[in-house]
Design an enzyme around this catalytic site. Structure first.
Site, PDB file in Angstrom:
ATOM      1  N   TRP A   1      57.736  51.042  41.986  1.00  0.00           N
ATOM      2  CA  TRP A   1      57.828  49.963  41.129  1.00  0.00           C
ATOM      3  C   TRP A   1      58.796  49.648  40.217  1.00  0.00           C
ATOM      4  O   TRP A   1      58.808  50.813  39.273  1.00  0.00           O
ATOM      5  CB  TRP A   1      56.266  49.533  40.736  1.00  0.00           C
ATOM      6  CG  TRP A   1      55.297  49.591  41.862  1.00  0.00           C
ATOM      7  CD1 TRP A   1      55.371  49.535  43.176  1.00  0.00           C
ATOM      8  CD2 TRP A   1      54.025  48.971  41.505  1.00  0.00           C
ATOM      9  NE1 TRP A   1      54.301  49.178  43.790  1.00  0.00           N
ATOM     10  CE2 TRP A   1      53.372  48.843  42.894  1.00  0.00           C
ATOM     11  CE3 TRP A   1      53.266  48.686  40.454  1.00  0.00           C
ATOM     12  CZ2 TRP A   1      52.029  48.804  43.104  1.00  0.00           C
ATOM     13  CZ3 TRP A   1      51.860  48.409  40.517  1.00  0.00           C
ATOM     14  CH2 TRP A   1      51.489  48.332  42.098  1.00  0.00           C
TER      15      TRP A   1
ATOM     16  N   LYS B   1      59.394  46.044  44.139  1.00  0.00           N
ATOM     17  CA  LYS B   1      59.020  47.159  44.978  1.00  0.00           C
ATOM     18  C   LYS B   1      60.296  47.759  45.599  1.00  0.00           C
ATOM     19  O   LYS B   1      60.633  47.083  46.667  1.00  0.00           O
ATOM     20  CB  LYS B   1      58.114  46.678  45.900  1.00  0.00           C
ATOM     21  CG  LYS B   1      56.693  46.337  45.067  1.00  0.00           C
ATOM     22  CD  LYS B   1      55.409  46.314  46.022  1.00  0.00           C
ATOM     23  CE  LYS B   1      54.291  46.158  45.098  1.00  0.00           C
ATOM     24  NZ  LYS B   1      53.613  44.882  45.284  1.00  0.00           N
TER      25      LYS B   1
ATOM     26  N   GLU C   1      41.349  33.044  31.164  1.00  0.00           N
ATOM     27  CA  GLU C   1      40.145  33.613  31.771  1.00  0.00           C
ATOM     28  C   GLU C   1      39.525  34.247  30.561  1.00  0.00           C
ATOM     29  O   GLU C   1      38.286  34.840  30.945  1.00  0.00           O
ATOM     30  CB  GLU C   1      40.301  34.368  33.126  1.00  0.00           C
ATOM     31  CG  GLU C   1      40.648  33.762  34.195  1.00  0.00           C
ATOM     32  CD  GLU C   1      42.074  33.479  34.417  1.00  0.00           C
ATOM     33  OE1 GLU C   1      42.839  33.193  33.626  1.00  0.00           O
ATOM     34  OE2 GLU C   1      42.333  33.257  35.707  1.00  0.00           O
TER      35      GLU C   1
ATOM     36  N   THR D   1      43.810  26.988  34.565  1.00  0.00           N
ATOM     37  CA  THR D   1      44.697  27.826  34.554  1.00  0.00           C
ATOM     38  C   THR D   1      46.047  27.143  35.069  1.00  0.00           C
ATOM     39  O   THR D   1      45.715  26.340  35.803  1.00  0.00           O
ATOM     40  CB  THR D   1      44.528  29.163  35.590  1.00  0.00           C
ATOM     41  OG1 THR D   1      44.353  28.512  36.884  1.00  0.00           O
ATOM     42  CG2 THR D   1      43.143  29.786  35.064  1.00  0.00           C
TER      43      THR D   1
HETATM   44  P1  ADP Z   1      48.931  30.623  30.519  1.00  0.00           P
HETATM   45  O1  ADP Z   1      48.986  31.492  29.241  1.00  0.00           O
HETATM   46  O2  ADP Z   1      50.099  30.278  31.521  1.00  0.00           O
HETATM   47  O3  ADP Z   1      48.114  29.286  30.462  1.00  0.00           O
HETATM   48  P2  ADP Z   1      47.378  32.497  31.815  1.00  0.00           P
HETATM   49  O4  ADP Z   1      46.269  32.476  31.150  1.00  0.00           O
HETATM   50  O5  ADP Z   1      47.352  32.599  33.243  1.00  0.00           O
HETATM   51  O6  ADP Z   1      47.948  31.189  31.587  1.00  0.00           O
HETATM   52  O7  ADP Z   1      48.243  33.485  31.294  1.00  0.00           O
HETATM   53  C1  ADP Z   1      47.589  34.779  31.234  1.00  0.00           C
HETATM   54  C2  ADP Z   1      48.881  35.795  31.734  1.00  0.00           C
HETATM   55  O8  ADP Z   1      50.023  35.843  30.918  1.00  0.00           O
HETATM   56  C3  ADP Z   1      48.320  37.132  31.341  1.00  0.00           C
HETATM   57  O9  ADP Z   1      47.796  37.723  32.537  1.00  0.00           O
HETATM   58  C4  ADP Z   1      49.704  37.939  31.416  1.00  0.00           C
HETATM   59  O10 ADP Z   1      50.255  38.063  32.724  1.00  0.00           O
HETATM   60  C5  ADP Z   1      50.669  37.014  30.468  1.00  0.00           C
HETATM   61  N1  ADP Z   1      50.754  37.533  29.132  1.00  0.00           N
HETATM   62  C6  ADP Z   1      49.854  36.842  28.380  1.00  0.00           C
HETATM   63  N2  ADP Z   1      50.236  37.595  26.874  1.00  0.00           N
HETATM   64  C7  ADP Z   1      51.258  38.327  27.443  1.00  0.00           C
HETATM   65  C8  ADP Z   1      51.949  39.530  26.486  1.00  0.00           C
HETATM   66  N3  ADP Z   1      51.948  39.694  25.226  1.00  0.00           N
HETATM   67  N4  ADP Z   1      52.730  40.260  27.215  1.00  0.00           N
HETATM   68  C9  ADP Z   1      52.947  40.134  28.505  1.00  0.00           C
HETATM   69  N5  ADP Z   1      52.423  38.940  29.412  1.00  0.00           N
HETATM   70  C10 ADP Z   1      51.448  38.149  28.682  1.00  0.00           C
END
Ligand code: ADP
Length: 547
Positions: free
Chosen positions: A444, A439, A330, A185
């Site tokens: 929110w 917040k 994940e 990640t």
């Molecule tokens: P990365 O994509 O930066 O490698 P992550 O796997 O941590 O890392 O990214 C996942 C996160 O990206 C999700 O938990 C969410 O917050 C965000 N995300 C992914 N797709 C979308 C979407 N279509 N709209 C909003 N947020 C999204």
């Protein structure tokens, strides 16, 4: 009583073998870094993947050993993926856009024994090589003629490495739960964490990905994953494409608007997937240059929320259906994809776009719920929002080398860190990351909703919203805007534009203009950096606590 059906393991090698037998002449086209456009087919890809597997074994790579890639989407990268996973090793896709320290950390943490890298990343590796103690040799993804002068340990070209073995090799059979891939990640806070995919999770995910209401992939498609393989497995496309026999177009390093437009037209791309920033580049180019992408039927937008204006432009100007998708490293990574239901087809355009702004319905295999802070499940009414939790055969159980730290709750649910609503039709909509939500006075405010609304303004190229401290409300939204090049836009104009689109108490307390916004290695807004930069920012409303 157990069923009496065959218990064949689900293995990644079967995906490429299936394509080699049934779609042997279907093309895989790559824009390489230095050798121009390369074309071959699934039969050749499978043969060379077997050859690579044998070469890896020849170098002493064994079941469970990790080999890293630092590479763009390309055919050699694909061969390392299939070759390593197919022989029972682990293909660790390293994101080269991470900071040097993070790359060093994850290669050492994974104990990668070999690194396969594109020419682009040779200087980066030369900088870090001394600190990468587990790496025995660096293999450069090119032929001998393009191998640069380099002091990297054991450096040789990929073609020379491949030639160390022949292709007389049968894919081995092993437990389907054997690890196959590793992806860390981004780690915006703390060290990145490794997600260790299994053969089983990847094959099940590939089945799910191809479904009509998911990415809807078929043999007749020409699919271009612009999203890199180092960004959560290019969303599973390179596994699902051989499963259905689609033509694959791998765009290499040039992901700008002009490069993508000409590749789409030339290869007849029908389906493509990328993060919003990449699509922004393509759409701006199409509009400026008056170009089109007529072969393109569907685009997948994910990684961050797809702005409404982007969905509208694709759907109405270019007749491209948008599949808004949500997932995580994940989760192998697909969680939800937005495809309209039958009952939506008669709705007016505006309402259909409203639905498309949601992140979509869960793919079968992903169970999903929202809960309050105490873990109580909230209503699926499209209004209540809470912590988004998931479970399923392609959801993480533990992070790599953190096996003794429980990650799931008693019910086996993984907390995504996202805040979302789920409506009665099953559509999930991300309200925010739990750490980005603003917040204000105990209520929110969704930073994502505000950003999307601001991005709809024609003079706004990009927008970010963060909460900054406020003496009366705890936090209030600050809108940070990158104006479109050559355009001037005022605070009053923007606030006026937002009125009517969002609740009055959601309106940002101030607007600042910047030339660019910080992004993470996967193209997301880096909210942590913004919050740090504006932590002492004095909002005009904060100067007078009575206001
Ligand atoms: P990365 O994509 O930066 O490698 P992550 O796997 O941590 O890392 O990214 C996942 C996160 O990206 C999700 O938990 C969410 O917050 C965000 N995300 C992914 N797709 C979308 C979407 N279509 N709209 C909003 N947020 C999204």
């Amino acid at each position: 009583m157990l069923g009496l059906m065959q218990d064949r393991p689900l293995l990644i090698s079967q995906l490429i073998t299936h394509a080699a037998i049934n779609h042997s002449d279907r093309e895989i086209v790559t824009v390489t870094v230095a050798e121009g456009v390369h074309r071959y087919d699934y039969a050749a890809c499978e043969r060379r993947s077997r050859q690579l597997a044998k070469a890896l074994i020849g170098r002493g790579i064994r079941l469970g050993d990790r080999v890293a890639t630092l590479a763009w989407n390309g055919y050699r990268h694909l061969e390392v993926w299939f070759g390593a996973a197919g022989m029972g090793a682990v293909a660790h896709t390293v994101n080269p856009r991470l900071f040097d320290d993070q790359i060093t950390y994850i290669i050492n943490h994974a104990e990668d024994r070999l690194v396969f890298a594109d020419l682009t990343f040779v200087p980066l590796l030369e900088r870090l090589a001394d600190k990468l103690s587990s790496v025995e040799a660096f293999v450069i993804l090119c032929d001998d003629a393009h191998l640069p002068e380099t002091g990297l340990r054991g450096a040789q070209s990929y073609e020379a490495f491949l030639d160390e073995a022949d292709d007389d090799f049968d894919w081995p059979e092993f437990d389907e739960n054997t690890a196959a891939g590793l992806c860390y990640t981004s780690g915006t806070t703390g060290n990145p964490k490794g997600v260790l995919y299994s053969n089983r999770s990847s094959v099940l995910h590939a089945y799910g990905t191809a479904l009509v209401d998911v990415l809807g992939m078929g043999e007749r498609d020409t699919i271009m994953p612009v999203v890199p393989m180092f960004h959560a497995n290019a969303w599973g496309i390179p596994h699902a494409a051989p499963l259905v026999g689609s033509k694959l177009v791998l765009p290499g390093a040039d992901l700008d608007g002009p490069s993508l437009q000409s590749l789409i037209e030339r290869e007849g791309v029908t389906l493509s997937a990328a993060v919003p920033t990449v699509w922004l580049g393509l759409l701006s180019y199409l509009e400026q240059a008056g170009k089109r992408v007529d072969s393109l039927k569907r685009v997948v937008i994910g990684g961050s929320a797809a702005p409404r204006s982007m969905i509208e432009r694709f759907e109405t100007k270019y007749d491209v259906r948008v599949k808004h998708a949500w997932g995580m490293t994940e989760m192998n990574p697909l969680g939800t994809v937005n495809t309209p239901k039958a009952k939506h087809s008669e709705l007016p355009l505006e309402q259909r776009i409203d639905i498309k702004c949601k992140q979509g319905r869960p793919v079968f295999g992903v169970e999903m719920k929202i809960t309050d802070d105490d873990g109580n499940e909230l209503a699926r009414d499209g209004k209540a929002f809470g912590h988004l939790k998931v479970r399923g055969p392609w959801v993480v159980k533990n992070y790599f080398k953190h096996e003794d730290e429980p990650l799931l709750d008693e019910g086996g649910w993984f907390d995504t860190g996202d805040v979302a609503t789920i409506d009665p039709d099953g559509y999930m909509q991300i309200t925010d990351r739990s750490k980005d939500v603003i917040k204000s006075g105990g209520e929110w405010i969704s930073s994502i909703d505000l950003e999307n609304a601001a991005m709809g303004h024609p003079k706004v190229a990009e927008a970010a919203v963060i909460g900054v401290p406020h003496p009366k409300w705890d936090e209030r939204p600050l809108l940070i805007v990158v104006p479109v090049k050559g355009e001037a836009v005022s605070k009053a104009e923007l606030l006026d534009y937002l009125k009517g689109q969002v609740a009055k108490w959601w309106l940002p307390d101030d607007v600042v203009f910047v030339d660019q916004l910080p992004h993470t290695a996967t193209g997301k807004l880096m909210k942590t950096a913004l919050r740090e930069a504006y932590k002492d920012y004095k909002l005009p409303t904060a100067r007078d606590p009575v206001s």
